[in-house]
Motif scaffolding. Sequence first.
Motif, PDB file in Angstrom:
ATOM      1  N   PHE A   1       0.869  -1.177   0.000  1.00 43.99           N
ATOM      2  CA  PHE A   1       0.000   0.000   0.000  1.00 43.99           C
ATOM      3  C   PHE A   1       0.902   1.222   0.000  1.00 43.99           C
ATOM      4  O   PHE A   1       1.559   1.508   1.000  1.00 43.99           O
ATOM      5  CB  PHE A   1      -0.859   0.045   1.267  1.00 43.99           C
ATOM      6  CG  PHE A   1      -1.905  -1.028   1.364  1.00 43.99           C
ATOM      7  CD1 PHE A   1      -1.539  -2.352   1.572  1.00 43.99           C
ATOM      8  CD2 PHE A   1      -3.245  -0.718   1.275  1.00 43.99           C
ATOM      9  CE1 PHE A   1      -2.514  -3.358   1.683  1.00 43.99           C
ATOM     10  CE2 PHE A   1      -4.228  -1.713   1.385  1.00 43.99           C
ATOM     11  CZ  PHE A   1      -3.860  -3.023   1.590  1.00 43.99           C
ATOM     12  N   LYS A   2       0.957   1.950  -1.124  1.00 40.54           N
ATOM     13  CA  LYS A   2       1.780   3.154  -1.181  1.00 40.54           C
ATOM     14  C   LYS A   2       1.078   4.294  -0.426  1.00 40.54           C
ATOM     15  O   LYS A   2      -0.120   4.194  -0.118  1.00 40.54           O
ATOM     16  CB  LYS A   2       2.073   3.514  -2.640  1.00 40.54           C
ATOM     17  CG  LYS A   2       2.878   2.401  -3.339  1.00 40.54           C
ATOM     18  CD  LYS A   2       3.185   2.736  -4.788  1.00 40.54           C
ATOM     19  CE  LYS A   2       4.429   3.605  -4.899  1.00 40.54           C
ATOM     20  NZ  LYS A   2       4.900   3.692  -6.309  1.00 40.54           N
ATOM     21  N   PRO A   3       1.816   5.355  -0.098  1.00 45.01           N
ATOM     22  CA  PRO A   3       1.228   6.396   0.763  1.00 45.01           C
ATOM     23  C   PRO A   3      -0.142   6.918   0.311  1.00 45.01           C
ATOM     24  O   PRO A   3      -1.036   7.067   1.148  1.00 45.01           O
ATOM     25  CB  PRO A   3       2.290   7.492   0.756  1.00 45.01           C
ATOM     26  CG  PRO A   3       3.575   6.731   0.639  1.00 45.01           C
ATOM     27  CD  PRO A   3       3.263   5.604  -0.314  1.00 45.01           C
ATOM     28  N   ASP A   4      -0.343   7.156  -0.987  1.00 42.45           N
ATOM     29  CA  ASP A   4      -1.654   7.662  -1.408  1.00 42.45           C
ATOM     30  C   ASP A   4      -2.753   6.612  -1.242  1.00 42.45           C
ATOM     31  O   ASP A   4      -3.920   6.966  -1.057  1.00 42.45           O
ATOM     32  CB  ASP A   4      -1.616   8.135  -2.874  1.00 42.45           C
ATOM     33  CG  ASP A   4      -1.093   9.562  -2.986  1.00 42.45           C
ATOM     34  OD1 ASP A   4      -1.092  10.284  -1.963  1.00 42.45           O
ATOM     35  OD2 ASP A   4      -0.681   9.956  -4.086  1.00 42.45           O
TER      36      ASP A   4
ATOM     37  N   TYR B   1      -2.527   4.112   1.150  1.00 38.85           N
ATOM     38  CA  TYR B   1      -2.663   3.895   2.592  1.00 38.85           C
ATOM     39  C   TYR B   1      -3.394   5.041   3.274  1.00 38.85           C
ATOM     40  O   TYR B   1      -4.149   4.824   4.216  1.00 38.85           O
ATOM     41  CB  TYR B   1      -1.283   3.691   3.229  1.00 38.85           C
ATOM     42  CG  TYR B   1      -1.397   3.191   4.652  1.00 38.85           C
ATOM     43  CD1 TYR B   1      -1.679   1.843   4.904  1.00 38.85           C
ATOM     44  CD2 TYR B   1      -1.272   4.046   5.729  1.00 38.85           C
ATOM     45  CE1 TYR B   1      -1.820   1.372   6.192  1.00 38.85           C
ATOM     46  CE2 TYR B   1      -1.413   3.585   7.026  1.00 38.85           C
ATOM     47  CZ  TYR B   1      -1.682   2.241   7.251  1.00 38.85           C
ATOM     48  OH  TYR B   1      -1.829   1.783   8.541  1.00 38.85           O
ATOM     49  N   GLU B   2      -3.198   6.259   2.763  1.00 40.44           N
ATOM     50  CA  GLU B   2      -3.871   7.384   3.422  1.00 40.44           C
ATOM     51  C   GLU B   2      -5.396   7.288   3.281  1.00 40.44           C
ATOM     52  O   GLU B   2      -6.132   7.715   4.166  1.00 40.44           O
ATOM     53  CB  GLU B   2      -3.359   8.737   2.885  1.00 40.44           C
ATOM     54  CG  GLU B   2      -3.893   9.876   3.746  1.00 40.44           C
ATOM     55  CD  GLU B   2      -3.314  11.244   3.426  1.00 40.44           C
ATOM     56  OE1 GLU B   2      -2.177  11.330   2.924  1.00 40.44           O
ATOM     57  OE2 GLU B   2      -4.022  12.234   3.697  1.00 40.44           O
TER      58      GLU B   2
ATOM     59  N   GLU C   1      -6.266   5.311   6.143  1.00 40.78           N
ATOM     60  CA  GLU C   1      -6.157   6.074   7.401  1.00 40.78           C
ATOM     61  C   GLU C   1      -7.405   6.924   7.645  1.00 40.78           C
ATOM     62  O   GLU C   1      -7.882   7.027   8.772  1.00 40.78           O
ATOM     63  CB  GLU C   1      -4.917   6.971   7.380  1.00 40.78           C
ATOM     64  CG  GLU C   1      -3.617   6.196   7.553  1.00 40.78           C
ATOM     65  CD  GLU C   1      -2.397   7.117   7.606  1.00 40.78           C
ATOM     66  OE1 GLU C   1      -2.098   7.770   6.586  1.00 40.78           O
ATOM     67  OE2 GLU C   1      -1.758   7.187   8.667  1.00 40.78           O
TER      68      GLU C   1
ATOM     69  N   ASP D   1     -13.227   4.390  13.521  1.00 41.58           N
ATOM     70  CA  ASP D   1     -12.757   4.263  14.902  1.00 41.58           C
ATOM     71  C   ASP D   1     -13.493   5.221  15.830  1.00 41.58           C
ATOM     72  O   ASP D   1     -13.866   4.866  16.948  1.00 41.58           O
ATOM     73  CB  ASP D   1     -11.249   4.518  14.952  1.00 41.58           C
ATOM     74  CG  ASP D   1     -10.620   3.941  16.212  1.00 41.58           C
ATOM     75  OD1 ASP D   1     -10.599   2.699  16.331  1.00 41.58           O
ATOM     76  OD2 ASP D   1     -10.185   4.726  17.073  1.00 41.58           O
TER      77      ASP D   1
ATOM     78  N   TRP E   1      -7.813  -3.596  15.061  1.00 39.47           N
ATOM     79  CA  TRP E   1      -7.289  -3.231  13.736  1.00 39.47           C
ATOM     80  C   TRP E   1      -6.095  -4.117  13.473  1.00 39.47           C
ATOM     81  O   TRP E   1      -5.152  -4.123  14.270  1.00 39.47           O
ATOM     82  CB  TRP E   1      -6.862  -1.757  13.716  1.00 39.47           C
ATOM     83  CG  TRP E   1      -8.007  -0.803  13.846  1.00 39.47           C
ATOM     84  CD1 TRP E   1      -8.425  -0.202  14.993  1.00 39.47           C
ATOM     85  CD2 TRP E   1      -8.883  -0.335  12.805  1.00 39.47           C
ATOM     86  NE1 TRP E   1      -9.512   0.614  14.730  1.00 39.47           N
ATOM     87  CE2 TRP E   1      -9.809   0.546  13.390  1.00 39.47           C
ATOM     88  CE3 TRP E   1      -8.972  -0.593  11.436  1.00 39.47           C
ATOM     89  CZ2 TRP E   1     -10.809   1.184  12.662  1.00 39.47           C
ATOM     90  CZ3 TRP E   1      -9.970   0.041  10.707  1.00 39.47           C
ATOM     91  CH2 TRP E   1     -10.878   0.920  11.315  1.00 39.47           C
TER      92      TRP E   1
ATOM     93  N   LEU F   1      -5.745  -5.605   5.311  1.00 41.32           N
ATOM     94  CA  LEU F   1      -5.927  -4.925   6.587  1.00 41.32           C
ATOM     95  C   LEU F   1      -7.417  -4.799   6.846  1.00 41.32           C
ATOM     96  O   LEU F   1      -8.192  -4.592   5.918  1.00 41.32           O
ATOM     97  CB  LEU F   1      -5.274  -3.535   6.546  1.00 41.32           C
ATOM     98  CG  LEU F   1      -3.788  -3.541   6.195  1.00 41.32           C
ATOM     99  CD1 LEU F   1      -3.259  -2.113   6.109  1.00 41.32           C
ATOM    100  CD2 LEU F   1      -2.997  -4.321   7.226  1.00 41.32           C
TER     101      LEU F   1
ATOM    102  N   PRO G   1      -6.562  12.279   0.092  1.00 37.88           N
ATOM    103  CA  PRO G   1      -5.306  12.728   0.726  1.00 37.88           C
ATOM    104  C   PRO G   1      -5.031  14.200   0.421  1.00 37.88           C
ATOM    105  O   PRO G   1      -4.631  14.948   1.293  1.00 37.88           O
ATOM    106  CB  PRO G   1      -4.252  11.821   0.111  1.00 37.88           C
ATOM    107  CG  PRO G   1      -4.981  10.579  -0.278  1.00 37.88           C
ATOM    108  CD  PRO G   1      -6.344  11.065  -0.717  1.00 37.88           C
TER     109      PRO G   1
END
Lengths: 479, 479
Positions: free
Chosen positions: A34-37, A39-40, A43, A50, A132, A152, A282
């Motif tokens: 999962f690259k940052p874009d 994965y964000e 998030e 959550d 999680w 995930l 993002p």
Amino acid sequence: MSQQQTNDFTKWYIETIQKADLMDYTPVRGCIAFKPDGYELWEHIQAEMDRRFKETGHRNAYFPMLIPESFFQKEKEHVEGFSPELPWVTEAAGEKLEERLALRPTSETMIGYLYSNWIKSYRDLPVLINQWANVFRWEKKTLPFIRTSEFLWQEGHTAHENEEDARKETMQMLNIYKEVVENVLAIPVYDGQKTPSERFAGAVDTYSIEAMMKDGKAVQAGTSHYLGTKFAEAFNIKYLNRENKHVYVHTTSWGTSTRLIGSVIMVHGDEKGLVLPPKIAPTQVILIPVGPWKKTPAILEKLEEIHKALKEKGIRTRIDDSDQSPGFKFNEWELKGVPVRIELGPRDLENNQVILKARDEDEKISVSIESVVEAVEKELETMQKRLYEKAKAFRDANSHTDIDTLDQLKEHIANSEKNGTIPGWILGGWCGDDACEAKVKEETKFTSRNIPFNPPTTKHTCITCGKEAKHTVWFGRAY
Amino acid sequence: MSQQQTNDFTKWYIETIQKADLMDYTPVRGCIAFKPDGYELWEHIQAEMDRRFKETGHRNAYFPMLIPESFFQKEKEHVEGFSPELPWVTEAAGEKLEERLALRPTSETMIGYLYSNWIKSYRDLPVLINQWANVFRWEKKTLPFIRTSEFLWQEGHTAHENEEDARKETMQMLNIYKEVVENVLAIPVYDGQKTPSERFAGAVDTYSIEAMMKDGKAVQAGTSHYLGTKFAEAFNIKYLNRENKHVYVHTTSWGTSTRLIGSVIMVHGDEKGLVLPPKIAPTQVILIPVGPWKKTPAILEKLEEIHKALKEKGIRTRIDDSDQSPGFKFNEWELKGVPVRIELGPRDLENNQVILKARDEDEKISVSIESVVEAVEKELETMQKRLYEKAKAFRDANSHTDIDTLDQLKEHIANSEKNGTIPGWILGGWCGDDACEAKVKEETKFTSRNIPFNPPTTKHTCITCGKEAKHTVWFGRAY
């Protein structure tokens, strides 16, 4: 859906998520990075989920990833459901293990074992815990985000004094999923109950929210299970009740995963790339200087000002002052699905305005520099709702309620193929016999999605056998 | 340290974390379950770290947990360092795998493989990525939170154009760790460089922050590594530099883990149980009705009011209106380490006051009801600082700078044992010879902690051989 998407939706999907830098393949079968874009996106989904879990009294915990083989044996349906997909640790630190350890596909068994120690009395109930974590299901066919060997997710595991409380929890969490997926991801879903053949392995009842992708296929976007006393019996989770008797707890579990990322792409994306709902993007606003901007330092200065003002409002924003041409940048940020673009060139500056463009609309609008923050805030909000409405219109247009027999369904599918349209989903009556459900799948590849709580209409005859329908069911092809 | 703690610190530690409901053992060797009160400590640590990572330009990503055996072979020191501790997946979905897959002990190899695809030009640099994940090290001796077979951590992995940038990053992250551990966890640390024998497997230089527990033993609370071009060479991570040449990137990695939870307990806890720094306490303030409160409904009403007022200020607070006696409740919440207790009884209510007690102080103070929120805010802040000061005074008192030879060290240790005190750490000169360092360990079980950046004094002779010292080193026993 655009022509390009229609021709080969999966190809479009894979190319888009790679070009948009969301993920990469790895040499481990079915496991992606999962690259940052990418994965964000997760998030933001995590944060939204959550918060709602905590507001409804749940707390997070973490359980071991490795599960002894003997744990799986304890619940018969559970082991049958998951065994074919498990990876096993058989050696560690140079020695062969006495008992194989599975990489968790889900944690009911480990948690069942622990809850049997933690729960002694009605005073310990309810137990409201979420985790999680990464989980593993070694599946034959994989597709990034949608179906990967490792993914995930969050898995809630609760224990209650009685069936009523546990069922209330099961529905509460399904409703939270529906609310997040609709309001945050802008994806309309049908909520309902799974048929017995589609139940979670070990559940008494499984409920789901089902989302339609742009190719008409379904993604099960979240599930919530009432497990009855099945796991309580398997793991001996008993408590002293208010009448001083030792009885089994009633448990639930519920989960959503990173496949939600894939769903967002497949519901909103277009031939230019991603279209991201503002709440999880993002970058929500991209600021781009245009025209001969390098000769006018005031342009970048003004963009910096706007950037700062937006940031102060909590808006995720960036300036692209790289050397590429404006056209290149427009394509690049459209590919990445950034909801709002602001352009500022010398002439705009003279006129004290910027150009604002929403990712999902064609026209550009002029906005005075003074009111740009306000305009952006409004556009992000409007676009969030608009994406939902567009997705809902698409979903509704492809949810067919006028098909009553298997022959009609086959004809509908044949027509779709002939016309190059998508077959979508159909609402069918079902007598309740597994064989009738299986026949639909066998002959059309349509599977039952769920028995919706609020069907647009009620069906009276079984789509397969023509006898009296006990249920009205959404059928469609699924990921 | 109390008598009870001295007698058997490990026993005290294990009993305390179990009684305080932070964790539970599981049947999987060395793998614990993090219960909600334990996991929430991690959530607060995560939030504090993550915010700082993002403020310094890092983004999160997620990499596969399973690492092909061949990846480990590529960096010689790395494979030697980690191979003895790896668990292996050898079968999945009923079939034997062609290549064994390790459960990641750390992700340098997987990330090295991917970075070699992602990094092409100096325009792609720096790459600043962090991952929150579970990792595995199958160690012989385990201790909850401090050393477990599976643990949770974050691992940063960055790539830079040159050594200078990479070294700057290495130090920046060490400084962030120091700041969080000191200001959030109230644990003073010595920052410095690891000796070559204590380096991360594959690093050019390893830096650490070292914390002293109440038994005088050390916990390495965070590490930051300059990896040079070692992993770049092993995985061929080359980029086109500004001079149009293909050269290796310089990489770093840095990590902190759930052992920070264990450190908090072992640094601040006392014979009554946990003592939690306000900034990470799941419950910061416990409100307890006392006296014949059940006959005076106004007491619970007033506590509800205070509870609400505190919550509005973002303070994590609870009312304990259970049927237990006040004394029982006091013990219970002291065991859980709640920073501030508020008592309210009928007489207090008449006097328009509450009783406030800080977990780490003996005296109680009266506070007027009007000023209770203000008083609580102040106490939380004061206590946060006080815990740090207490821990620092303890650490400093047990950091010995007057020991210059191995014989003196042995005598010091013998005296500690005779007097029932802790040996703490000693500052020793070191000539730089691995053999001299090894001898200290062999004869005293003291290992080099680090070469502090700011030693309280400089040593001129090697503690072992008496020759000229090149370095001044902290030595101590370690977890």
